[in-house]
Motif scaffolding. Sequence first.
Motif, PDB file in Angstrom:
ATOM      1  N   GLY A  11       0.934  -1.090  -0.142  1.00 48.60           N
ATOM      2  CA  GLY A  11       0.003   0.041  -0.026  1.00 48.60           C
ATOM      3  C   GLY A  11       0.760   1.291   0.028  1.00 48.60           C
ATOM      4  O   GLY A  11       0.786   2.348  -0.624  1.00 48.60           O
ATOM      5  N   ILE A  12       1.740   1.374   0.899  1.00 45.84           N
ATOM      6  CA  ILE A  12       2.808   2.508   0.973  1.00 45.84           C
ATOM      7  C   ILE A  12       3.493   2.774  -0.323  1.00 45.84           C
ATOM      8  O   ILE A  12       3.396   3.726  -0.865  1.00 45.84           O
ATOM      9  N   LEU A  30      -8.180  13.188   5.932  1.00 45.07           N
ATOM     10  CA  LEU A  30      -7.390  12.140   5.701  1.00 45.07           C
ATOM     11  C   LEU A  30      -6.595  11.752   7.015  1.00 45.07           C
ATOM     12  O   LEU A  30      -6.340  10.647   7.535  1.00 45.07           O
TER      13      LEU A  30
ATOM     14  N   ILE B  16      -4.579   0.935   4.656  1.00 45.54           N
ATOM     15  CA  ILE B  16      -3.861   1.836   5.520  1.00 45.54           C
ATOM     16  C   ILE B  16      -2.690   2.619   5.138  1.00 45.54           C
ATOM     17  O   ILE B  16      -2.286   3.630   4.964  1.00 45.54           O
ATOM     18  N   GLY B  17      -1.745   1.377   4.497  1.00 41.97           N
ATOM     19  CA  GLY B  17      -0.421   1.960   3.606  1.00 41.97           C
ATOM     20  C   GLY B  17      -0.817   2.989   2.658  1.00 41.97           C
ATOM     21  O   GLY B  17      -0.027   4.064   2.566  1.00 41.97           O
ATOM     22  N   LEU B  18      -1.897   2.575   1.736  1.00 46.42           N
ATOM     23  CA  LEU B  18      -2.226   3.563   0.863  1.00 46.42           C
ATOM     24  C   LEU B  18      -2.522   5.007   1.350  1.00 46.42           C
ATOM     25  O   LEU B  18      -2.202   5.937   0.949  1.00 46.42           O
ATOM     26  N   MET B  19      -3.482   5.022   2.616  1.00 48.41           N
ATOM     27  CA  MET B  19      -3.799   6.116   3.180  1.00 48.41           C
ATOM     28  C   MET B  19      -2.510   6.945   3.396  1.00 48.41           C
ATOM     29  O   MET B  19      -2.367   8.185   3.469  1.00 48.41           O
ATOM     30  N   LEU B  20      -1.817   6.246   4.279  1.00 46.35           N
ATOM     31  CA  LEU B  20      -0.670   7.003   4.888  1.00 46.35           C
ATOM     32  C   LEU B  20       0.310   7.460   3.699  1.00 46.35           C
ATOM     33  O   LEU B  20       0.723   8.604   3.762  1.00 46.35           O
ATOM     34  N   ALA B  21       0.524   6.853   2.666  1.00 49.34           N
ATOM     35  CA  ALA B  21       1.243   7.210   1.624  1.00 49.34           C
ATOM     36  C   ALA B  21       0.736   8.539   1.001  1.00 49.34           C
ATOM     37  O   ALA B  21       1.404   9.511   0.788  1.00 49.34           O
ATOM     38  N   VAL B  22      -0.478   8.327   0.930  1.00 50.40           N
ATOM     39  CA  VAL B  22      -1.373   9.529   0.191  1.00 50.40           C
ATOM     40  C   VAL B  22      -1.099  10.835   1.079  1.00 50.40           C
ATOM     41  O   VAL B  22      -0.746  11.989   0.819  1.00 50.40           O
ATOM     42  N   GLN B  23      -1.076  10.756   2.215  1.00 49.89           N
ATOM     43  CA  GLN B  23      -1.274  11.694   3.277  1.00 49.89           C
ATOM     44  C   GLN B  23       0.200  12.287   3.417  1.00 49.89           C
ATOM     45  O   GLN B  23       0.466  13.385   3.227  1.00 49.89           O
ATOM     46  N   TYR B  24       1.209  11.291   3.146  1.00 45.61           N
ATOM     47  CA  TYR B  24       2.597  11.662   3.233  1.00 45.61           C
ATOM     48  C   TYR B  24       2.803  12.803   1.968  1.00 45.61           C
ATOM     49  O   TYR B  24       3.669  13.600   2.079  1.00 45.61           O
ATOM     50  N   ASN B  25       2.510  12.100   0.692  1.00 46.25           N
ATOM     51  CA  ASN B  25       2.792  12.960  -0.331  1.00 46.25           C
ATOM     52  C   ASN B  25       2.025  14.364  -0.307  1.00 46.25           C
ATOM     53  O   ASN B  25       2.473  15.439  -0.745  1.00 46.25           O
ATOM     54  N   THR B  26       0.653  14.268   0.126  1.00 45.86           N
ATOM     55  CA  THR B  26       0.062  15.550   0.299  1.00 45.86           C
ATOM     56  C   THR B  26       0.782  16.782   1.152  1.00 45.86           C
ATOM     57  O   THR B  26       1.017  17.655   1.058  1.00 45.86           O
ATOM     58  N   ASN B  29       4.522  17.248  -0.458  1.00 47.15           N
ATOM     59  CA  ASN B  29       4.747  18.247  -1.544  1.00 47.15           C
ATOM     60  C   ASN B  29       3.315  19.094  -1.685  1.00 47.15           C
ATOM     61  O   ASN B  29       2.506  18.829  -2.389  1.00 47.15           O
TER      62      ASN B  29
END
Lengths: 125, 240
Positions: A11-12, A30, B16-26, B29
């Motif tokens: 996912g990450i 989010l 969860i991983g996807l959400m974490l990564a998207v949050q990190y991206n947002t 940058n």
Amino acid sequence: MWLPLLGLILGIGLGILTDIQIPAIYENYLSIAVLAALDTMFGGIRAQLQQVYDDKVFISGFFFNIVLAAGLAFLGVHIGVDLYLAAIFAFGVRLFQNIAVIRRILLTKLEERRIKTSEKSAESR
Amino acid sequence: MTKRKYLHITLISFVIGLMLAVQYNTVKNPADVRDTRDIWEIRQELSEEKKRHSELLTSIRGLNDVVNKYEDAEFNNPEILLRDTVDDLQRQAGLLPVEGPGLTLTIKPSQELMLYGYQVEAVPPELLFRLVNDIFRHSGQYIEIDGQRLLHTTAIRDINGRTTINSVPISNSNVEVKIIMPSIELAKKLYNHLLASSFMDEFYLDNLELNINEVENRINIAESNTTLTNTYLVEKNKGD
């Protein structure tokens, strides 16, 4: 055991590689959703260790918590009260509690194992 | 059953991983802030910068002149030049009297309001701030208000209802402001600017009348009579 970790890493990786971004106004939602998800996950791990894990409770808890947290944040924005703080507080406290319980259970297990091995070695002697 | 359980947990940890990564991206940058200025605003900003540019160039040229003078006089008599520089610095610090082209302003209580029995009050320090800032912004060099020369350390403030400069109260009725400018052209420019500005109206709001007098070729400002306190520098004996 390794499958969930693999899922997390997948996912990450997918999220970072695809470079998906959400508009800044939804950032709050989010972040709360992430918190809720983390809370659910640690709750699941704790339940598993305490042998009270229930699939239905876990899945429903995951989605319900996320929706509730985002809904609270949404309501807060519209009535001018920082309700998302309530969600952050609740999830934060529960996160710490869950992690503490997990730590204790793991420590007890480790202790038991140590005692067992020492007993075994004493018997073999 | 356990297989399904693991599948569910894996799926959820993936989310969860996807959400974490998207949050990190947002967070990492943030989207570029769009530049919504139109060409006129950009031009205006450019002109501000140009102004600063030319000011810097002027001061560079001045310093270069000094350097050249030093280099020329290296073999002749460097002492005179050193003296010049010291004099110049002392003039800037207010230790020596100065003269040059400039203009004078007078601040008086408004005559017609006095006839109606309005009380004469001190010139408010805020007005003086604004006036002084405006003069310095239009390249004013030396300013004296009611006999008090403005230095780098001068404070214009209200003490117990009286306006003071360098901690000396200024008079309520007839305040003379002397301004020395670098050149007569700049003095004329300042004169026109002050005439066109809203200062007269601002002073009138406080029952005061601001008179802007014509540009003069020679204006004298005496040295400052406040002692400069100096905490860190020590004077060496001559000849050391």
